[in-house]
Structure formats: C-alpha cells, structure tokens
Design a protein around this motif. Structure first.
Motif, short mmCIF file in Angstrom:
data_model
loop_
_atom_site.label_atom_id
_atom_site.label_comp_id
_atom_site.label_asym_id
_atom_site.label_seq_id
_atom_site.Cartn_x
_atom_site.Cartn_y
_atom_site.Cartn_z
N TRP A 83 6.46 10.21 -1.68
CA TRP A 83 6.39 8.79 -1.05
C TRP A 83 6.72 8.79 0.48
CZ3 TRP A 83 9.50 3.86 -2.26
CH2 TRP A 83 8.80 2.69 -1.94
N ARG A 92 1.02 -1.12 -0.10
CA ARG A 92 0.08 -0.05 0.04
C ARG A 92 0.79 1.29 0.01
NH1 ARG A 92 -5.17 0.72 1.16
NH2 ARG A 92 -5.44 -1.50 1.79
N LYS A 93 0.66 2.17 -1.05
CA LYS A 93 1.48 3.37 -0.97
C LYS A 93 0.91 4.51 -0.67
CE LYS A 93 4.53 0.92 -3.30
NZ LYS A 93 5.54 0.18 -2.42
N HIS A 94 1.39 5.37 0.15
CA HIS A 94 0.92 6.63 0.81
C HIS A 94 2.02 7.66 0.03
CE1 HIS A 94 -0.94 4.14 3.55
NE2 HIS A 94 -0.12 3.29 3.58
N TYR A 95 1.24 8.83 -0.38
CA TYR A 95 2.10 9.98 -0.94
C TYR A 95 1.40 11.15 -0.27
CZ TYR A 95 3.28 6.64 -4.31
OH TYR A 95 3.83 5.63 -5.28
N ARG A 149 -4.54 8.55 8.32
CA ARG A 149 -3.71 7.69 8.98
C ARG A 149 -2.57 8.18 9.82
NH1 ARG A 149 -3.59 2.28 7.36
NH2 ARG A 149 -5.01 2.00 5.55
N GLN A 193 -6.87 4.15 -6.11
CA GLN A 193 -6.32 5.12 -5.16
C GLN A 193 -7.40 6.17 -4.67
OE1 GLN A 193 -3.54 7.42 -7.88
NE2 GLN A 193 -5.14 8.89 -8.33
N GLU A 223 -7.50 10.14 -3.13
CA GLU A 223 -6.90 11.07 -3.14
C GLU A 223 -7.75 12.40 -2.44
OE1 GLU A 223 -3.67 13.09 -6.29
OE2 GLU A 223 -5.75 12.42 -7.21
N SER A 234 1.75 2.16 9.93
CA SER A 234 0.62 2.98 9.63
C SER A 234 -0.36 2.51 9.85
CB SER A 234 0.95 2.90 7.88
OG SER A 234 -0.50 3.31 7.35
N TYR A 250 -2.96 14.40 0.12
CA TYR A 250 -2.65 12.81 0.42
C TYR A 250 -3.38 12.02 -0.41
CZ TYR A 250 -2.90 8.70 3.51
OH TYR A 250 -2.44 7.44 3.74
N LYS A 251 -2.55 10.99 -0.74
CA LYS A 251 -2.91 9.90 -1.71
C LYS A 251 -2.60 8.70 -1.45
CE LYS A 251 -0.85 9.87 -5.87
NZ LYS A 251 -0.52 9.88 -7.33
N GLU A 252 -3.58 7.73 -1.11
CA GLU A 252 -3.23 6.34 -1.12
C GLU A 252 -3.51 5.44 -2.07
OE1 GLU A 252 -4.69 5.52 3.24
OE2 GLU A 252 -5.77 3.82 2.42
#
Length: 153
Positions: free
Chosen positions: A32, A9-12, A71, A112, A114, A40, A102-104
């Motif tokens: 990132w 899972r990517k978080h930006y 998060r 995603q 956002e 998280s 914030y983007k997940e």
C-alpha cells in the motif's frame, strides 16, 4: 451527491515476475502506497490527431490515438515503510527492472484499475538541511489497465 477525500483512493504497488508476466501479485505481495506520502497527482499523456472529414463541415476533430496514465507521488521518506523501500530499491535501476504492478482502487471502494506499470523519476532526499527527507516517484501503466469491481476480501 457523495464526496470523498483523496485519502480514500488506495494505491498499491507490487513486484513483476518474469516467470509469470500476466499474473498480478497476491494481496500479500501488493504494498500500500500511503505512509508518509502527502500528494498524488495524475500523470496523463495523450497523443492526438486532428482531421477534418467530408461528411462534416470541414471542422477538424481531435481524435485521441494513444493515452498513457499513471500518478506521481510525493511525501516524506519513511525507512520503516515496505512500499517506500520497494520503490527506493529501484532508484538506480533502468529498463525492465523498473516494471511493476500498479493497482488503484476508487475512493468509494467499488472499482479498481490494475496492470503492468513502469516506475520513473525516483528522487530521494531533497531540500534544506532542516527539512525532513523526501521521496518522489512516478508510476505509469504501460498499457490500458484492467478495470474491475473490487471483490471484498
């Protein structure tokens, strides 16, 4: 059934620009959230109302009337990481200076979420002298995030 690790899972996080408030950051502007971060945890806050109706049997129904999601991140402070530095620079800020994008991205990489979010509870450096310096912060969407398919880039 496919199972994925949390690390997939990517978080930006990215800057909010007052001049273009509805425009998300570019791929280059998004940072990132990963390096040095070990955990998280979901931050969910729901406001509910319980009501019973005459078309039912008198049993109260719980209705969610407001929801806030985001998060909390925790890990070791890495001064070479741009995402951690972006968060750390906001440690003493208040109000709208804590607004970010914030983007997940889901662990399967297909969807995603956002939207605008707010940083809070930024804590840097905690623990015993022999321990590595830590970083902890919370990022919570300020409204319902936009859900979309991830476009391969």
């Amino acid at each position: 059934m496919a199972k994925n690790k949390n690390a997939l899972r990517k978080h930006y996080i990215g800057p909010y620009k007052e001049a273009t408030p509805d425009t998300p950051p570019t791929a280059e502007e998004y940072l990132w959230l990963a390096k040095g971060l070990k955990t998280s945890s979901p931050e969910n806050d729901e406001e509910t109302d319980d009501s019973a109706y005459f078309d039912g049997d008198g049993t109260k129904e719980e209705m969610v009337i407001s929801k806030r999601r985001g998060r909390t991140f925790e890990g070791h402070r890495d001064y070479s990481d741009k995402a951690q530095n972006f968060v750390a620079e906001k440690e003493d800020e208040v109000g709208d200076d804590l607004v970010v994008w914030y983007k997940e991205v889901s662990s399967d990489g297909k969807t995603q979420k956002e939207g605008l979010a707010r940083l809070s509870e930024i804590e840097i450096g905690d623990g015993e002298a022999s321990e590595l310096e830590t970083i902890k912060f919370k990022v919570v969407w300020t409204r319902k995030p936009k859900k979309s398919a991830v476009v391969p880039g």
